[in-house]
Design a protein around this motif. Sequence first.
Motif, mmCIF file in Angstrom:
data_model
loop_
_atom_site.group_PDB
_atom_site.id
_atom_site.type_symbol
_atom_site.label_atom_id
_atom_site.label_comp_id
_atom_site.label_asym_id
_atom_site.label_seq_id
_atom_site.Cartn_x
_atom_site.Cartn_y
_atom_site.Cartn_z
ATOM 1 N N MET A 40 0.870 -1.517 -0.064
ATOM 2 C CA MET A 40 0.167 0.453 0.195
ATOM 3 C C MET A 40 0.715 0.998 0.149
ATOM 4 N N LEU A 41 0.515 2.342 -1.141
ATOM 5 C CA LEU A 41 1.503 3.751 -1.169
ATOM 6 C C LEU A 41 0.173 4.640 -1.030
ATOM 7 N N SER A 44 4.985 10.563 2.355
ATOM 8 C CA SER A 44 4.506 9.307 1.927
ATOM 9 C C SER A 44 4.689 8.439 2.806
ATOM 10 N N ILE A 45 3.318 8.133 2.697
ATOM 11 C CA ILE A 45 3.283 6.782 3.549
ATOM 12 C C ILE A 45 2.917 5.303 2.725
ATOM 13 N N THR A 46 3.247 4.392 3.370
ATOM 14 C CA THR A 46 3.858 3.368 2.738
ATOM 15 C C THR A 46 3.709 1.288 4.010
ATOM 16 N N GLY A 47 3.015 0.832 3.267
ATOM 17 C CA GLY A 47 2.593 -0.133 4.566
ATOM 18 C C GLY A 47 2.129 -1.923 3.584
ATOM 19 N N ALA A 102 2.259 -2.672 10.165
ATOM 20 C CA ALA A 102 2.407 -0.856 10.093
ATOM 21 C C ALA A 102 3.056 0.183 9.719
ATOM 22 N N LEU A 103 2.292 1.256 9.292
ATOM 23 C CA LEU A 103 2.708 1.987 8.367
ATOM 24 C C LEU A 103 3.863 2.860 8.565
ATOM 25 N N GLU A 143 -5.223 3.738 10.107
ATOM 26 C CA GLU A 143 -4.746 3.286 10.881
ATOM 27 C C GLU A 143 -6.457 2.185 11.990
ATOM 28 N N ARG A 144 -6.987 2.936 11.406
ATOM 29 C CA ARG A 144 -8.121 2.313 12.201
ATOM 30 C C ARG A 144 -8.995 1.619 11.506
ATOM 31 N N ALA A 145 -8.435 1.518 9.888
ATOM 32 C CA ALA A 145 -9.766 0.592 8.938
ATOM 33 C C ALA A 145 -9.320 -0.648 8.854
ATOM 34 N N VAL A 146 -10.445 -0.860 9.134
ATOM 35 C CA VAL A 146 -10.415 -2.460 8.465
ATOM 36 C C VAL A 146 -11.323 -3.323 8.036
#
Length: 142
Positions: free
Chosen positions: A59-60, A67-70, A83-84, A107-110
């Motif tokens: 996930m980018l 920038s956020i990756t995980g 972890a992001l 972080e809250r998304a499921v």
Amino acid sequence: MRSLRTAAPTLAAAALLMGAAVAAPDPQVLGLWKIEQARAAPLPHKLNARIDFRPDGQMLAHGGCNSITGRYTLEGNTLKLGALAVTRKICPDELMEQEDRVISALERAVHARVPPHGLLELKDELGTVMLRGSRVDAAPAQ
């Protein structure tokens, strides 16, 4: 020894059934999305706000500044984000606040789904929409 031989096929069948119970990822979720809303409020600076669910489990994202990756897994509509990692550039306060909302929404998304209206929705465990995005069209072939 005899009971072990008769139990082995039963255990193998149970393992196959358990594997079959795992839902395939929703292919509609995959791809690049422009983030329109995070944590129940529209984003004021949408130009660089995006999220990309790649088929390889990466996930980018970009919250407007960093920038956020995980890594992620998606079974049916059940989303699990690892972890992001976030770059830490300093940006104006309004962009940092926007980015904080994007990160906390991730972080809250499921759950991840694309309902008939065509917008990506990431929801928390209560079903509240944490993030909403619109699909970014693929670049035209050259």
